[in-house]
Design an enzyme around this catalytic site. Structure first.
Site, PDB file in Angstrom:
ATOM      1  N   TYR A 103      37.627  43.897  36.410  1.00  0.00           N
ATOM      2  CA  TYR A 103      37.591  42.586  35.776  1.00  0.00           C
ATOM      3  C   TYR A 103      37.595  41.529  36.877  1.00  0.00           C
ATOM      4  O   TYR A 103      38.334  41.648  37.853  1.00  0.00           O
ATOM      5  CB  TYR A 103      38.812  42.366  34.868  1.00  0.00           C
ATOM      6  CG  TYR A 103      38.920  40.937  34.392  1.00  0.00           C
ATOM      7  CD1 TYR A 103      38.288  40.552  33.204  1.00  0.00           C
ATOM      8  CD2 TYR A 103      39.578  39.964  35.140  1.00  0.00           C
ATOM      9  CE1 TYR A 103      38.333  39.231  32.789  1.00  0.00           C
ATOM     10  CE2 TYR A 103      39.618  38.640  34.729  1.00  0.00           C
ATOM     11  CZ  TYR A 103      39.000  38.284  33.554  1.00  0.00           C
ATOM     12  OH  TYR A 103      39.028  36.973  33.147  1.00  0.00           O
ATOM     13  N   GLU A 191      33.524  34.552  33.862  1.00  0.00           N
ATOM     14  CA  GLU A 191      34.140  35.874  33.770  1.00  0.00           C
ATOM     15  C   GLU A 191      33.081  36.968  33.825  1.00  0.00           C
ATOM     16  O   GLU A 191      32.034  36.849  33.194  1.00  0.00           O
ATOM     17  CB  GLU A 191      34.889  35.940  32.430  1.00  0.00           C
ATOM     18  CG  GLU A 191      35.719  37.156  32.204  1.00  0.00           C
ATOM     19  CD  GLU A 191      36.451  37.066  30.861  1.00  0.00           C
ATOM     20  OE1 GLU A 191      37.614  36.640  30.854  1.00  0.00           O
ATOM     21  OE2 GLU A 191      35.856  37.406  29.829  1.00  0.00           O
TER      22      GLU A 191
END
Lengths: 378, 289
Positions: A103, A191
């Site tokens: 992530y 993101e």
């Protein structure tokens, strides 16, 4: 403002981040053509493009190995309702050989008033769940408010993720580009989840997400052009054009309030008295006749609305002027449901008399107004 | 006593000849605020409500020695106005302006802090010490001097609570609106510390709303540093997640920033939390009894 995954990926690609390149389709046949163009005879992922998470669990992401499977996957996903979002497009991208998933994101750290790079070796999963349950799995680097994110900070994060030294440079480069994209585009979120290492040892952004600061859109007309009107509530768009903050809710009591905090408190009061608010609406401080008229139009456009609560704390604006604004607005907009007005501030009594003369229920306190409007909606 | 501002405050108004600036300058002067000067580039020689206008903050500082500045300039120019005030040596800057991009406020905040100055706002109603100085856009007449310190993220909701307090005979030492943006100069904890140190403040009312974790930070601060009773109200119990409720900072994101969490955090440290604005005065009276 939010954009679709494919739009975020295009933006990040422009900032030099390696993204999994595919194409968008609005029909199963288009999906087959896009698959052939980007993956040849290889397998592809067909992904719903909607402004919400949880696409995988909702059946919005499917793997397809043949043209028939691509057609079937696209047909199954297009038209799907995912958490109230109708799927009108799918992104078709080559299936990728994943070695490891990470992530990587940039957001504002509100308490510290700085932007923060966040990374985790637990990629491809719900990062909020990781943050809640295994916070030690998230590595953070705070960016200097004047100088930005330093390369050494990105490397530190890479080493902290347990990456082999040979992969840290590539990771740091992507992290710095993501930070640069976040800053350059006035994003509130940038993101990549997951950011992957392929079997060949290459970095690739498999899924991208970006949100943007509404207050900065004036300097990003290119971003504004990415807005998907189909993903937004028509009334919310109309409201924004008139400088009114509006959020559609599920109840049946329309709310018109001056000030955002008071508007929230008014919704809460409706609920406290056994009702359900139909919307959040902030007409702005002054509550002029034009704004109130527009607010009436916005609220009554919702067929669920069975009564309207107007809550105006007059303050510097005189109550009788606000009352005239409300009655003037009712001269231009036809409202058939009961209206309860709570008016406070200078000359509020004169205002209430004007409203009562116009056939409206005018009261002094928020509690009384909430109780009355809930009764009116029954 | 009071915090931050009083009758000795020397106020500068940046953007004084604009629509908002001139209107509120008149209101502040009428209230009795000691407004010493204003700034509008190109406005030198003019006057608004008897207040002399200068072209630059530096010129206004040289001529009138202000120690607080209030900013009414549009969002695109407001960060520049804050920098000008800080570089002019003004230690306390109040920014009313709504709609400043977050990316602009991050460096502004750092700059203000590194210069040892204080910023209130942006996107806030300002602050008032009743009977002494009104520095902002709030209606002055609803306030009365008294023992309650009030701090809030909101505008009209603050007026609502102030009005209820005043009607209940509970006047205010100072009422401070910290603003509804994600990046604000002064947080709840900063104001709580000031009220705790102010001998005239007997109880503190804190009005929060969904989004961020300022209220949770305040709860931790209350536990460790605040001996005075605190009464809270949190707006947005019915707000849905993922939607901005008017204020740029009022959004529940990633399941955090809910009203329920904030209420629980405050109650856990002994603060009384009202379920409606009208319940605040009785809770304050109970806390002071």
């Amino acid at each position: 403002m939010n954009v679709h995954e494919y739009q975020a990926a295009e933006l990040l690609a422009r900032h030099g981040i390696p993204v999994n390149t595919g194409g968008v389709a609005t029909t199963p046949e288009e999906a087959v053509a896009v698959a052939a163009e980007h993956a040849g005879a290889g397998a592809v992922a067909v992904k719903a493009q909607v402004h919400t998470g949880g696409r995988g669990k909702a059946g919005g992401i499917k793997l397809a190995r043949t043209p028939d499977e691509v057609r079937a996957a696209a047909a199954a996903i297009l038209g799907l309702d995912i958490r109230g979002h109708l799927v009108q497009r799918v992104l078709v991208v080559p299936a990728v050989d994943i070695d490891r998933e990470f992530y990587l994101g940039v957001v504002l750290d509100r308490p510290r008033r700085r932007n923060v790079l966040m990374a985790s070796a637990e990629g491809g999963v719900d990062i909020e769940e990781v943050a809640r349950e295994r916070p030690e799995q998230i590595i953070r680097a705070l960016a200097d408010p004047l100088l930005g994110l330093h390369p050494y900070q990105a490397r530190e994060v890479g080493f902290a993720l347990g990456l082999p030294a040979a992969r840290v440079g590539g990771f740091a480069s992507i992290a710095l580009k993501l930070y640069a994209a976040y800053v350059a585009e006035d994003a509130t979120l940038a993101e990549i989840n997951p950011l992957i290492l392929t079997g060949d040892g290459d970095w690739l952004a498999l899924d991208s997400k970006m949100s943007f600061d509404d207050n900065a859109l004036f300097r990003h007309p290119d971003t504004e052009a990415l807005r998907d009107m189909a993903e937004e509530n028509a009334t919310e768009i109309e409201a924004r054009a008139h400088g009114i903050s509006f959020v559609k809710l599920d109840g049946d009591i329309g709310c018109i309030v001056n000030g955002a905090g008071l508007a929230m408190a008014t919704m809460d009061a409706v609920k406290l008295h056994g009702g359900e608010p139909a919307n959040f609406l902030d007409v702005g401080g002054g509550a002029s006749a034009d704004q109130v008229a527009t607010a009436f139009e916005l609220v009554t456009a919702d067929p669920n609305v069975r009564a309207i609560l107007i809550n105006i704390f007059g303050g510097i604006t005189r109550g009788d002027v606000v009352a005239e604004g409300i009655t003037d607005a009712l001269g231009t907009v036809s409202v058939t449901v009961p209206i309860v007005v709570r008016l406070s501030g200078t000359n509020a009594e004169e205002g209430r008399l004007l409203l009562a003369a116009a056939g409206l229920i005018a009261v002094d306190t928020m509690d009384e107004a909430a109780a009355q409007v809930v009764r009116g909606a029954r | 006593m009071s915090i931050l501002v009083d009758r000795h405050t020397r106020l500068l108004v940046q953007g004084i000849t604009g629509r908002e600036g001139s209107f509120h300058t008149e209101q502040m002067v009428e209230y009795g605020t000691n407004v010493v000067s204003g700034v509008t580039p190109g406005g030198s020689g003019k006057a608004v409500a008897g207040v002399p206008v200068f072209d630059t903050v530096a010129a206004a500082v040289a001529a009138t020695q202000p120690n607080v500045s209030i900013i009414y300039v549009p969002a695109r120019f407001a960060p520049d106005a804050i920098y000008e005030a800080i570089d002019g040596g003004i230690p306390f800057v109040v920014c009313i302006t709504e709609g400043i991009p977050v990316a602009d406020m991050v460096p502004v905040y750092a700059y203000v802090r590194s210069n040892g100055a204080r910023l209130l706002g942006p996107n806030c109603p300002g602050l008032i010490t009743p009977g002494q100085a009104k520095i902002g856009i709030m209606p002055g007449f609803i306030h009365e001097p008294g023992p309650i310190g009030l701090v809030s993220r909101s505008g009209t909701l603050t007026y609502e609570v102030v009005d209820a307090l005043t009607r209940a005979g509970l006047g205010q030492t100072t009422a401070v609106g910290i603003g509804g943006d994600p990046v604000i100069g002064t947080a709840f904890v900063d104001v709580l510390a000031l009220f705790e140190a102010d001998p005239a403040t007997e109880a503190i009312v804190m009005i929060g709303e969904i989004g961020g974790s300022d209220e949770e930070d305040a709860a931790r601060f209350i536990q460790e540093h605040v001996s005075k009773p605190v009464v809270g109200f949190i707006a947005g119990r019915t707000a849905p997640p993922g939607k901005r409720m008017g204020h740029a900072g009022a959004i529940i994101s990633g399941g955090t920033g809910t009203a329920a969490e904030k209420v629980a955090a405050l109650e856990a440290v002994g603060a009384r939390v009202a379920d409606r604005p009208s319940a605040v005065p009785d809770l304050v009276k109970a806390a002071l009894a």
